[in-house]
Design an enzyme around this catalytic site. Structure first.
Site, PDB file in Angstrom:
ATOM      1  N   LYS A   1      41.831  69.668 -22.056  1.00 42.28           N
ATOM      2  CA  LYS A   1      41.357  69.519 -20.792  1.00 42.28           C
ATOM      3  C   LYS A   1      39.752  68.958 -22.184  1.00 42.28           C
ATOM      4  O   LYS A   1      39.701  69.071 -24.146  1.00 42.28           O
ATOM      5  CB  LYS A   1      40.525  70.623 -20.721  1.00 42.28           C
ATOM      6  CG  LYS A   1      38.957  70.256 -19.765  1.00 42.28           C
ATOM      7  CD  LYS A   1      39.774  69.978 -18.035  1.00 42.28           C
ATOM      8  CE  LYS A   1      38.481  69.461 -17.281  1.00 42.28           C
ATOM      9  NZ  LYS A   1      39.275  69.386 -16.173  1.00 42.28           N
TER      10      LYS A   1
ATOM     11  N   VAL B   1      33.545  66.078  -4.409  1.00 41.97           N
ATOM     12  CA  VAL B   1      34.593  66.521  -3.985  1.00 41.97           C
ATOM     13  C   VAL B   1      34.072  67.718  -2.188  1.00 41.97           C
ATOM     14  O   VAL B   1      34.471  67.047  -1.409  1.00 41.97           O
ATOM     15  CB  VAL B   1      35.438  67.657  -4.871  1.00 41.97           C
ATOM     16  CG1 VAL B   1      36.204  68.631  -3.753  1.00 41.97           C
ATOM     17  CG2 VAL B   1      36.001  67.167  -5.895  1.00 41.97           C
TER      18      VAL B   1
ATOM     19  N   GLY C   1      28.686  68.278  -4.177  1.00 42.19           N
ATOM     20  CA  GLY C   1      28.857  66.798  -5.209  1.00 42.19           C
ATOM     21  C   GLY C   1      30.438  65.775  -4.683  1.00 42.19           C
ATOM     22  O   GLY C   1      30.556  65.915  -3.556  1.00 42.19           O
TER      23      GLY C   1
ATOM     24  N   GLY D   1      28.254  73.510  -2.787  1.00 41.27           N
ATOM     25  CA  GLY D   1      28.539  72.549  -3.911  1.00 41.27           C
ATOM     26  C   GLY D   1      28.899  71.653  -2.475  1.00 41.27           C
ATOM     27  O   GLY D   1      30.057  70.881  -2.476  1.00 41.27           O
TER      28      GLY D   1
HETATM   29  P1  NAI Z   1      29.804  67.835  -8.971  1.00 39.48           P
HETATM   30  O1  NAI Z   1      29.347  67.892 -10.089  1.00 39.48           O
HETATM   31  O2  NAI Z   1      29.684  66.007  -8.199  1.00 39.48           O
HETATM   32  O3  NAI Z   1      29.892  68.273  -7.842  1.00 39.48           O
HETATM   33  C1  NAI Z   1      29.460  69.896  -8.263  1.00 39.48           C
HETATM   34  C2  NAI Z   1      28.120  69.880  -7.002  1.00 39.48           C
HETATM   35  O4  NAI Z   1      27.628  71.208  -7.008  1.00 39.48           O
HETATM   36  C3  NAI Z   1      27.108  69.534  -7.387  1.00 39.48           C
HETATM   37  O5  NAI Z   1      25.996  68.711  -5.662  1.00 39.48           O
HETATM   38  C4  NAI Z   1      26.136  70.567  -7.736  1.00 39.48           C
HETATM   39  O6  NAI Z   1      24.739  70.110  -7.643  1.00 39.48           O
HETATM   40  C5  NAI Z   1      26.114  71.435  -6.905  1.00 39.48           C
HETATM   41  N1  NAI Z   1      25.641  72.572  -7.565  1.00 39.48           N
HETATM   42  C6  NAI Z   1      25.846  73.762  -8.869  1.00 39.48           C
HETATM   43  N2  NAI Z   1      25.573  74.636  -9.136  1.00 39.48           N
HETATM   44  C7  NAI Z   1      25.464  75.288  -7.294  1.00 39.48           C
HETATM   45  C8  NAI Z   1      25.142  76.019  -6.711  1.00 39.48           C
HETATM   46  N3  NAI Z   1      25.128  77.037  -7.751  1.00 39.48           N
HETATM   47  N4  NAI Z   1      25.382  76.409  -5.080  1.00 39.48           N
HETATM   48  C9  NAI Z   1      25.541  75.051  -4.838  1.00 39.48           C
HETATM   49  N5  NAI Z   1      25.663  74.147  -5.324  1.00 39.48           N
HETATM   50  C10 NAI Z   1      25.770  73.835  -6.247  1.00 39.48           C
HETATM   51  O7  NAI Z   1      31.820  68.295  -9.221  1.00 39.48           O
HETATM   52  P2  NAI Z   1      32.903  68.161  -8.384  1.00 39.48           P
HETATM   53  O8  NAI Z   1      33.504  66.483  -8.711  1.00 39.48           O
HETATM   54  O9  NAI Z   1      32.483  67.735  -6.981  1.00 39.48           O
HETATM   55  O10 NAI Z   1      33.700  69.449  -8.427  1.00 39.48           O
HETATM   56  C11 NAI Z   1      33.166  70.537  -8.010  1.00 39.48           C
HETATM   57  C12 NAI Z   1      34.434  71.606  -8.682  1.00 39.48           C
HETATM   58  O11 NAI Z   1      35.262  70.794  -8.285  1.00 39.48           O
HETATM   59  C13 NAI Z   1      34.129  71.305 -10.313  1.00 39.48           C
HETATM   60  O12 NAI Z   1      34.087  72.788  -9.601  1.00 39.48           O
HETATM   61  C14 NAI Z   1      35.744  71.109 -10.720  1.00 39.48           C
HETATM   62  O13 NAI Z   1      35.928  71.323 -11.953  1.00 39.48           O
HETATM   63  C15 NAI Z   1      36.206  70.538  -9.283  1.00 39.48           C
HETATM   64  N6  NAI Z   1      37.690  69.923  -9.867  1.00 39.48           N
HETATM   65  C16 NAI Z   1      36.911  68.460  -8.919  1.00 39.48           C
HETATM   66  C17 NAI Z   1      37.724  67.229  -9.230  1.00 39.48           C
HETATM   67  C18 NAI Z   1      37.620  66.095  -9.371  1.00 39.48           C
HETATM   68  O14 NAI Z   1      38.274  65.831  -8.384  1.00 39.48           O
HETATM   69  N7  NAI Z   1      36.306  65.557  -8.865  1.00 39.48           N
HETATM   70  C19 NAI Z   1      39.600  67.779  -9.490  1.00 39.48           C
HETATM   71  C20 NAI Z   1      39.904  69.301  -9.212  1.00 39.48           C
HETATM   72  C21 NAI Z   1      38.504  70.336  -9.401  1.00 39.48           C
END
Ligand code: NAI
Length: 363
Positions: free
Chosen positions: A78, A183, A181, A179
């Site tokens: 990572k 995903v 974002g 969350g």
């Molecule tokens: P992202 O950064 O696009 O979305 C994360 C979302 O969580 C954001 O909208 C943010 O505002 C929100 N957030 C942060 N703190 C919060 C809280 N306390 N309460 C509510 N919402 C909150 O990230 P993404 O890519 O969607 O990934 C989400 C999770 O999944 C991460 O932990 C990432 O490591 C994991 N992941 C993602 C993968 C991918 O393909 N993008 C693959 C495997 C795991």
């Protein structure tokens, strides 16, 4: 470094600094026993440098477990970039990062993670070929891994609901999503299409509004979503959300979401088990994205094959749930045992510079 609680059996950790942009980065390679270490690049503002080290070590080991569980011929690593990065310096920062990845000669392969995008990876690709998650045409392998991750999480939720609630359909099942974002939004779309009822939360109110309008979801505040009454909690924000306090407050029989490292510590998995909450281990359920990136870098798989591989997350979790039940152990411990056994059985890497394509050809 070597005494760090999370260092464990890492092969190497690399620290980089770019004088021109001020960018600092850590790349951790946990294991190349099964192949080159593949894992995304996170851009995050860490309050303390030590937090970045803890994060990269936990995440890279998680990637080894994830890749082994997904039957991929790759190891785990990572990268974390210590933000913030000024918008005008972003391109140069990712060029520097690309050079650092390249300097490792293929032992580490990168892709997107929290805080980075397909556009950033396109910049990285100007400096190294050891990068995935690049722009892809529709119907082809590659591109943003998030929809593939969301699809895998959907399969995992289906498996958990079948195992715990004895339901074969998600119609009417209440899912609390933390969350919204990359995903989280795709997951809400998939769940809504199957008739699930959504309770959603994000620290960004615009994202909450969008999902509520699109899918008829009910909004919940960020400090209450983990205690929302539902059938499933899907953590899709950041890690370490499941600790003694939050687990005690849970009002769901199932936890199944995308976030990496959801368990705050070793006790959290045991506590979930004792409370009768079925937990889908994060490194099993969220493998859809890396399955897509690995296929893209191997340059061999069809989209149909990728989707079929993602569907297998259901079977994998079902087996873990059954074994955990039989052995009266937590699902996380059972899954980690399976993954570590596979990693230890892998050959120590004599040619760590093999690309996934070559590794796949040898698998
Ligand atoms: P992202 O950064 O696009 O979305 C994360 C979302 O969580 C954001 O909208 C943010 O505002 C929100 N957030 C942060 N703190 C919060 C809280 N306390 N309460 C509510 N919402 C909150 O990230 P993404 O890519 O969607 O990934 C989400 C999770 O999944 C991460 O932990 C990432 O490591 C994991 N992941 C993602 C993968 C991918 O393909 N993008 C693959 C495997 C795991």
């Amino acid at each position: 470094m070597f005494d760090h609680a999370e260092y464990r059996d890492h092969e190497s950790v690399h620290a980089f600094h770019d004088a021109a942009t001020g960018l600092r980065a850590l790349i951790a390679i946990h294991s190349t026993r099964l192949g080159p270490a593949l894992g995304g690049c996170r851009l995050w503002h860490y309050e303390h440098e030590a937090d970045a080290l803890t994060d990269v070590l936990r995440l890279s080991r998680g990637m080894s477990l994830k890749n082994a569980m997904a039957d991929l011929p790759i190891g785990g690593g990572k990268a974390v970039l210590l933000g913030p990065v000024a918008p005008e310096a972003r391109r140069d920062a990712f060029l520097a990062f690309g050079s650092w990845v390249d300097s490792l000669g293929g032992r580490y392969q990168t892709a997107e993670d929290v805080g980075t995008s397909v556009a950033d990876m396109q910049v990285v690709a100007e400096r190294t070929r050891h990068v995935g998650g690049l722009a892809a045409g529709s119907g082809t392998v590659g591109g943003d891994p998030s929809p593939f991750t969301a699809l895998g999480v959907l399969r995992g939720i289906e498996a958990a609901v079948r195992a715990k609630l004895k339901c074969d359909s998600l119609d009417g099942i209440r899912v609390a999503v933390q969350g919204l974002g990359h995903v989280g939004q795709y997951l809400c779309a998939e769940l809504s299409a199957r008739g699930a009822r959504l309770v959603v939360s994000d620290v960004d109110p615009a994202r909450v509004r969008k999902v509520c309008e699109s899918f008829g979801a009910v909004p919940e505040s960020p400090d209450r979503i983990l205690a929302a009454e539902a059938d499933v909690l899907a953590p899709c924000a950041l890690g370490a959300v499941l600790n003694r306090r939050t687990i005690t407050a849970l009002r769901v029989p199932v936890v199944a979401g995308a976030a990496n490292n959801q368990l705050a510590d070793g006790n959290a998995g045991r506590l979930l088990h004792e409370r009768g909450v079925l937990y889908a281990p994060d490194f099993v359920i969220n493998a859809g994205g890396v399955i897509s990136v690995a296929a893209e870098q191997a340059g061999e798989s069809s989209l149909e094959q990728v989707l079929a591989d993602i569907d297998r997350i259901d079977t994998r979790l079902t087996e873990i749930f059954e074994r955990a039940n039989q052995e009266n152990r937590s699902t996380g411990v059972v899954a980690e045992d399976i993954a570590m056994t596979r990693i230890r059985a892998g050959k120590a890497s004599t040619n760590a510079v093999a690309t996934p394509a070559r590794a796949a050809a040898h698998a």
